[in-house]
Design a protein around this motif. Structure first.
Motif, short mmCIF file in Angstrom:
data_model
loop_
_atom_site.label_atom_id
_atom_site.label_comp_id
_atom_site.label_asym_id
_atom_site.label_seq_id
_atom_site.Cartn_x
_atom_site.Cartn_y
_atom_site.Cartn_z
N LEU A 67 0.83 -1.20 0.00
CA LEU A 67 0.00 0.00 0.00
C LEU A 67 0.87 1.25 0.00
O LEU A 67 0.64 2.17 -0.79
N TRP A 68 1.87 1.28 0.88
CA TRP A 68 2.73 2.46 0.96
C TRP A 68 3.52 2.65 -0.33
O TRP A 68 3.66 3.77 -0.81
N GLU A 69 4.04 1.55 -0.89
CA GLU A 69 4.80 1.67 -2.13
C GLU A 69 3.91 2.16 -3.27
O GLU A 69 4.35 2.95 -4.11
N GLY A 70 2.66 1.72 -3.31
CA GLY A 70 1.73 2.19 -4.34
C GLY A 70 1.45 3.67 -4.22
O GLY A 70 1.41 4.40 -5.22
N ARG A 71 1.25 4.15 -2.99
CA ARG A 71 0.99 5.58 -2.79
C ARG A 71 2.20 6.42 -3.17
O ARG A 71 2.07 7.47 -3.80
N ILE A 72 3.38 5.95 -2.78
CA ILE A 72 4.60 6.70 -3.10
C ILE A 72 4.83 6.71 -4.60
O ILE A 72 5.18 7.74 -5.18
N ASN A 73 4.64 5.57 -5.25
CA ASN A 73 4.85 5.47 -6.69
C ASN A 73 3.88 6.36 -7.44
O ASN A 73 4.25 7.01 -8.43
N ALA A 74 2.62 6.43 -7.00
CA ALA A 74 1.64 7.30 -7.65
C ALA A 74 2.05 8.76 -7.52
O ALA A 74 1.96 9.53 -8.50
N SER A 75 2.51 9.16 -6.35
CA SER A 75 2.95 10.54 -6.16
C SER A 75 4.20 10.83 -6.97
O SER A 75 4.37 11.93 -7.50
N CYS A 76 5.09 9.86 -7.07
CA CYS A 76 6.31 10.04 -7.87
C CYS A 76 5.98 10.19 -9.34
O CYS A 76 6.59 11.01 -10.04
N GLN A 77 5.03 9.42 -9.83
CA GLN A 77 4.66 9.51 -11.24
C GLN A 77 4.06 10.86 -11.58
O GLN A 77 4.25 11.37 -12.68
N GLU A 78 3.33 11.45 -10.64
CA GLU A 78 2.81 12.80 -10.86
C GLU A 78 3.94 13.80 -11.04
O GLU A 78 3.80 14.78 -11.76
N LEU A 79 5.06 13.55 -10.38
CA LEU A 79 6.18 14.48 -10.41
C LEU A 79 7.26 14.08 -11.41
O LEU A 79 8.32 14.70 -11.47
N GLY A 80 7.02 13.02 -12.18
CA GLY A 80 7.93 12.68 -13.27
C GLY A 80 9.09 11.77 -12.89
O GLY A 80 10.11 11.78 -13.56
N THR A 81 8.97 11.00 -11.85
CA THR A 81 10.02 10.06 -11.47
C THR A 81 9.36 8.76 -11.02
O THR A 81 8.15 8.64 -11.04
N THR A 82 10.14 7.79 -10.62
CA THR A 82 9.59 6.53 -10.12
C THR A 82 10.06 6.30 -8.70
O THR A 82 11.04 6.89 -8.24
N TYR A 83 9.37 5.39 -8.02
CA TYR A 83 9.69 5.10 -6.62
C TYR A 83 11.08 4.50 -6.49
O TYR A 83 11.85 4.89 -5.61
N ASN A 84 11.42 3.57 -7.40
CA ASN A 84 12.72 2.91 -7.30
C ASN A 84 13.87 3.90 -7.50
O ASN A 84 14.86 3.86 -6.78
N ASP A 85 13.71 4.80 -8.48
CA ASP A 85 14.74 5.82 -8.70
C ASP A 85 14.86 6.74 -7.49
O ASP A 85 15.95 7.10 -7.06
N MET A 86 13.70 7.13 -6.96
CA MET A 86 13.71 8.04 -5.82
C MET A 86 14.37 7.39 -4.61
O MET A 86 15.18 8.01 -3.92
N TYR A 87 14.05 6.13 -4.37
CA TYR A 87 14.60 5.44 -3.21
C TYR A 87 16.11 5.26 -3.35
O TYR A 87 16.86 5.46 -2.40
N ALA A 88 16.57 4.89 -4.55
CA ALA A 88 18.00 4.71 -4.78
C ALA A 88 18.75 6.03 -4.64
O ALA A 88 19.83 6.09 -4.04
#
Length: 146
Positions: A67-88
Motif C-alpha cells: 500500500l505504501w509503495e503504491g501511494r509513493i509510486n503514484a505521487s512520484c509519477q505525478e512528479l515525473g520520477t519513479t519510486y525505485n529511482d527516488m529510493y536509490a
C-alpha cells in the motif's frame, strides 16, 4: 487453601486448571452460542483464532508495504520520477526515510515530497541517468551507437 503435607501440595491442581479455563473463556467471550460458554468447544475456536492472528500479523506487514509503495509510486509519477529511482537516489544522498514516512509526506505534505522528488530528478540528471541528449557514459552501448 491450607496445605498440610507435600502429598496434598502435589494433588492440588484446581487453581491452575480454573485460571487456564478462565483465560480461554475470556478470549471466547465475544463468540456466538456454545462457543463462548462451553470450554471444549471454545478452546478449538480460540486456538484457530490465535493461529489466524499470528498469520495475519505477517500478512499485515506485507499489505502495508505494498500500500505504501503504491501511494509513493503514484505521487512520484505525478512528479515525473519513479519510486525505485527516488529510493536509490535518496539512499545515495544519505536521506534515511522509510516507506511509512514517505507515504505520509506524499499525502499530507506534498510540497516536502515534491522537494524530495526534485532532489531525485536533479541527482539523476547530474549523473546522466535521465538525460538522453547528453553524453553517454563509457562502456554503455545504446541503439543510437549501433
Amino acid at each position: 487453601m491450607v496445605i498440610t503435607s507435600p502429598t496434598l501440595l502435589a494433588r492440588s491442581r484446581g487453581a491452575d486448571k480454573y485460571w487456564k479455563q478462565r483465560r480461554i473463556l475470556r478470549l471466547s467471550a465475544h463468540y456466538y452460542g456454545r462457543r463462548q460458554n462451553c470450554y471444549s468447544i471454545a478452546i478449538r475456536s480460540v486456538r484457530r483464532a490465535l493461529q489466524y492472528s499470528t498469520l495475519h500479523r505477517r500478512l499485515n506487514k506485507v499489505m502495508y508495504k505494498t500500500l505504501w509503495e503504491g501511494r509513493i509510486n503514484a505521487s512520484c509519477q505525478e512528479l515525473g520520477t519513479t519510486y525505485n529511482d527516488m529510493y536509490a537516489t535518496m539512499d545515495q544522498a544519505g536521506v534515511a526515510l522509510d516507506r511509512k514516512i514517505l507515504q505520509n509526506l506524499a499525502i499530507w505534505e506534498p510540497r516536502s515530497f515534491r522537494a524530495l522528488a526534485l532532489l531525485t530528478k536533479a541527482k539523476q540528471e547530474e549523473e546522466g541517468l535521465n538525460s538522453l541528449d547528453g553524453p553517454v557514459p563509457a562502456g554503455v552501448v545504446t541503439r543510437g551507437m549501433l
